[in-house]
Design an enzyme around this catalytic site. Structure first.
Site, PDB file in Angstrom:
ATOM      1  N   ARG A   1     -10.925  -2.432   0.827  1.00  0.00           N
ATOM      2  CA  ARG A   1     -10.373  -3.662   0.837  1.00  0.00           C
ATOM      3  C   ARG A   1     -10.863  -4.918   1.225  1.00  0.00           C
ATOM      4  O   ARG A   1     -11.493  -4.672   2.510  1.00  0.00           O
ATOM      5  CB  ARG A   1      -8.852  -3.806   1.417  1.00  0.00           C
ATOM      6  CG  ARG A   1      -7.872  -2.489   1.129  1.00  0.00           C
ATOM      7  CD  ARG A   1      -6.561  -2.888   1.699  1.00  0.00           C
ATOM      8  NE  ARG A   1      -6.605  -3.228   3.392  1.00  0.00           N
ATOM      9  CZ  ARG A   1      -5.659  -3.332   3.904  1.00  0.00           C
ATOM     10  NH1 ARG A   1      -4.187  -3.639   3.381  1.00  0.00           N
ATOM     11  NH2 ARG A   1      -5.588  -3.493   5.223  1.00  0.00           N
TER      12      ARG A   1
ATOM     13  N   TYR B   1       0.093 -11.714  12.133  1.00  0.00           N
ATOM     14  CA  TYR B   1      -1.128 -11.555  12.454  1.00  0.00           C
ATOM     15  C   TYR B   1      -2.121 -11.324  11.575  1.00  0.00           C
ATOM     16  O   TYR B   1      -3.438 -11.011  11.723  1.00  0.00           O
ATOM     17  CB  TYR B   1      -1.163 -10.384  13.648  1.00  0.00           C
ATOM     18  CG  TYR B   1      -0.572  -8.930  12.969  1.00  0.00           C
ATOM     19  CD1 TYR B   1      -1.371  -8.241  11.965  1.00  0.00           C
ATOM     20  CD2 TYR B   1       0.525  -8.632  13.540  1.00  0.00           C
ATOM     21  CE1 TYR B   1      -0.928  -7.107  11.584  1.00  0.00           C
ATOM     22  CE2 TYR B   1       1.318  -7.484  13.017  1.00  0.00           C
ATOM     23  CZ  TYR B   1       0.579  -6.623  12.139  1.00  0.00           C
ATOM     24  OH  TYR B   1       0.976  -5.445  11.655  1.00  0.00           O
ATOM     25  N   LYS B   2      -1.745 -11.542  10.242  1.00  0.00           N
ATOM     26  CA  LYS B   2      -2.893 -11.569   9.075  1.00  0.00           C
ATOM     27  C   LYS B   2      -3.379 -12.945   8.634  1.00  0.00           C
ATOM     28  O   LYS B   2      -4.031 -13.395   9.654  1.00  0.00           O
ATOM     29  CB  LYS B   2      -2.218 -10.675   7.873  1.00  0.00           C
ATOM     30  CG  LYS B   2      -1.455  -9.436   8.301  1.00  0.00           C
ATOM     31  CD  LYS B   2      -1.041  -8.783   7.051  1.00  0.00           C
ATOM     32  CE  LYS B   2      -0.480  -7.372   7.380  1.00  0.00           C
ATOM     33  NZ  LYS B   2      -1.401  -6.486   7.668  1.00  0.00           N
TER      34      LYS B   2
ATOM     35  N   PHE C   1       4.178  -0.894   0.791  1.00  0.00           N
ATOM     36  CA  PHE C   1       3.852  -0.507   2.385  1.00  0.00           C
ATOM     37  C   PHE C   1       5.053   0.475   2.957  1.00  0.00           C
ATOM     38  O   PHE C   1       6.051   0.171   2.886  1.00  0.00           O
ATOM     39  CB  PHE C   1       3.348  -1.651   3.427  1.00  0.00           C
ATOM     40  CG  PHE C   1       2.889  -1.350   4.501  1.00  0.00           C
ATOM     41  CD1 PHE C   1       1.476  -1.093   4.456  1.00  0.00           C
ATOM     42  CD2 PHE C   1       3.499  -1.233   5.701  1.00  0.00           C
ATOM     43  CE1 PHE C   1       0.777  -0.670   5.656  1.00  0.00           C
ATOM     44  CE2 PHE C   1       3.117  -0.980   6.720  1.00  0.00           C
ATOM     45  CZ  PHE C   1       1.371  -0.919   6.732  1.00  0.00           C
TER      46      PHE C   1
ATOM     47  N   ASP D   1       9.011  -9.374   1.395  1.00  0.00           N
ATOM     48  CA  ASP D   1       8.166  -9.393   2.561  1.00  0.00           C
ATOM     49  C   ASP D   1       6.735 -10.011   2.071  1.00  0.00           C
ATOM     50  O   ASP D   1       6.090  -9.926   0.995  1.00  0.00           O
ATOM     51  CB  ASP D   1       7.752  -7.919   2.563  1.00  0.00           C
ATOM     52  CG  ASP D   1       6.781  -7.535   3.770  1.00  0.00           C
ATOM     53  OD1 ASP D   1       5.938  -8.430   4.102  1.00  0.00           O
ATOM     54  OD2 ASP D   1       6.673  -6.445   4.073  1.00  0.00           O
TER      55      ASP D   1
END
Lengths: 409, 409
Positions: free
Chosen positions: B368, B219-220, B125, B194
């Site tokens: 996705r 928040y995922k 990312f 991560d």
């Protein structure tokens, strides 16, 4: 002699008096710690209920666009710009004050790479000194901490950046932002002002004072809630060159291109790092509505009136009871708080709380009284002084009731 | 041939099926973007109403103690520890993932001062690469970015720290955490993982894998709300020596002594910086209750079942329609998402949204599909595949209705 009636008369003449009704304050409580955590504006729960139940639960990921979450840091920053004499696009909301201070100190040091000294002062809030120490270590600089009244004379050609807090957290003493900024610029240094204890309580003139960088807190006089996000100011003249070290994707020129080369955004967005703490920002944004239509000079006049009254009543009512005023008596040199020294400061704070007067204690012997001008009244000052007199005249801390309360608290 | 009925049978046998009712999901919507923003657990609004209207408005500053705000970062970190194979006191919640990554990369580099290389990989990312670039610049290191399949072979005696993401945000490909960590340690390097795209969707064994540092997103799959605070893990063996650079007052051993010398806290608290974003943390803490009593192996089994079903149905239903699966077909190498390539990926995402199927698009051509196992059902996968077939068979993007919708959206 000032009387209780005179305090009520001052409140009756207060053109800001109606703003108090915009806060959800506990009844029968005098709240003089708004310089630590501001009271809650009454519109906040409704706004957050909407954020949670509609924008998050129903809109889900779409709300980043459809509910305008993405531009919330800029939008909220622009509201703070109107309170600080900044232009639109010079302030953005992000992270904590400590983190933003790190960003601007590293950025400023990089702009003055040939100079060795980061200049701070000894009475500053600890986090400012801790962060400056870390920045000095990472950038091979020297942190010089001097007495507050030596700052002006110490700024010289070795100074890369001066880092000061506008209003001191402990004493409420206020620096002359314009004069110190001018001196820094005369010798080619940059300046960072921490506005934590001034923003929302008085006019601030960042651009008129030619300030380079500033940071500030969302949860004190801005009433943004516990741990509200912070803000950061970068003067427009520096925006296209400033290089801050916390290069997260939201500071990128095109974050959704997902490229691996960091290209900073051309605007204040380059001060962003990670994903914006949306619920915190929307709380702060809603809270800032209590400032809509406020004349900041009127706000400052009320703050000064409360502070002057407080000090006059200390002199009139508390003589011989062991208090001394450590805040400047000259309102020009004072923020929006009055601090007293007393050897029983901790016990007095406890006794005040039991009387529903909430102030701040700072070890070992400081009582802080924050005078948030949007919701504190002159009669609150009168009643606080009365409580202080009763507590100290009766030596409340010697009473059995007090000792029992302390033991169980 | 897999049938719709078989999908319903799988859901009927799903021992986690009842967890879906703990979320406030929009009716008639299939939500497959929980890997970007998790859905809202239904208990959150009540908890936050309490935080705002009682703890903040009534308790005011007292709530830092009386409502247990101070220990919220530790308390919430401990809940995340139970999801990641960490001990109590090894994880704390603070700041954003980007900021926490900065802290641990600088800290790791300081522990391996004699080594020059920070090793990362090219498909990571972007924010991870941006932050690593900045850390390399500040610590006089070299950032080396290699292809994912070259990581293991590149780790050598010059490597100070390896920085990888457990599950890739774009493809869903999962690294073997234990094998890579072992290789790093064999040559004396440290490792940072991560966990943004794995935590909350599968068991993670930080201590069994001997991981040094980790960061992750709230928040995922943890469903902490938009911009929820992040978390940071430091293995206990490093806790008393790690020196992170964002030395704010909340990381101090005794923050309320207000001394000017920074003495880091002896525990995970030293990873804190500024005042905790309390409303965000309490939202995350409440959200984590949906994991109470969950067997993470069962959670993983469901995630694998959903992913395998998705890929099998792509093969069965979408042949010749231009899709290709870029996620690993072997579930061992996959996270909890399936990603497809299609040259009309953006148009297809738009068409899915118009059918109330929400997924994620990554430019230029990736679709996705996040399979959050707490609330996604097998029938949702069936219906999504059916929608994909209809959209592509009818070339929905050529239709006038689609063009009009796109023009006004």
């Amino acid at each position: 002699m000032i009387t209780q009636t005179e305090c009520l008369v001052l409140d009756a003449a207060d053109t800001l008096a109606d703003r108090r009704s915009r806060f959800d304050l506990p009844p029968d409580t005098i709240y003089l710690d708004g310089n630590s955590l501001g009271a809650m504006p009454a519109n906040v729960p409704g706004r957050i209920k909407q954020t949670l139940e509609q924008e998050w639960a129903r809109g889900l990921i779409r709300s980043w666009n459809d509910a305008n979450w993405y531009p919330a840091p800029q939008r909220t920053g622009n509201k703070i710009a109107t309170l600080t004499g900044a232009e639109q696009g010079e302030i953005i909301v992000a992270d904590s004050t400590s983190v933003n201070l790190f960003k601007v100190l590293v950025a400023a040091k990089r702009m003055r790479a040939g100079r060795r000294v980061i200049l701070a002062e000894k009475t500053n809030f600890p986090t400012n000194v801790y962060i400056a120490t870390s920045v000095a270590q990472l950038t091979n600089s020297e942190l010089r901490c001097v007495d507050p009244d030596e700052v002006l004379a110490t700024i010289d050609e070795n100074t890369a950046v001066v880092s000061l807090t506008h209003v001191n957290y402990r004493t409420g003493k206020r620096y002359d932002m314009e004069a110190i900024t001018r001196r820094a610029h005369e010798v080619g240094a940059l300046i960072v002002w921490d506005l934590c204890h001034s923003v929302g309580a008085m006019p601030i003139h960042l651009n008129r004072s030619q300030v380079d960088f500033a940071v500030g807190c969302g949860y004190k006089y801005l009433n943004g809630g516990p741990g509200a996000p912070s803000f950061v100011f970068v003067a427009r003249r520096h925006l296209d060159s400033v290089q801050q070290p916390l290069t997260g994707w939201h500071g990128h020129a095109r974050p959704f291109d997902f490229t691996h080369e960091y290209v900073p955004h051309s605007g204040i967005e380059r001060m962003l790092t990670g994903t914006a703490p949306q619920i915190g920002i929307l709380t702060l944004e809603a809270a800032l509505e209590v400032f809509d239509g406020i004349d900041l000079d009127v706000l400052r006049d009320k703050s000064v009136s409360l502070g002057n009254l407080f000090i006059e009543l200390v002199d009139q009512e508390l003589e011989g009871l062991g208090f001394s005023v450590i805040s400047p008596r000259d309102a020009q040199e004072r923020g929006s708080q009055v601090s007293l020294l007393h050897e029983q400061a901790h016990a007095i704070t406890q006794a005040l709380i039991s009387r529903n007067v909430i102030n701040g204690f700072r070890a070992p012997d400081v009582l802080r009284f924050g005078l948030a001008p949007l919701y504190v009244r002159h009669i609150d000052v009168w009643n606080t002084i009365t409580a202080l007199r009763e507590i100290t005249e009766t030596r409340a801390w010697d009473s059995d009731a007090f000792k029992i309360r302390k033991a169980v608290s």
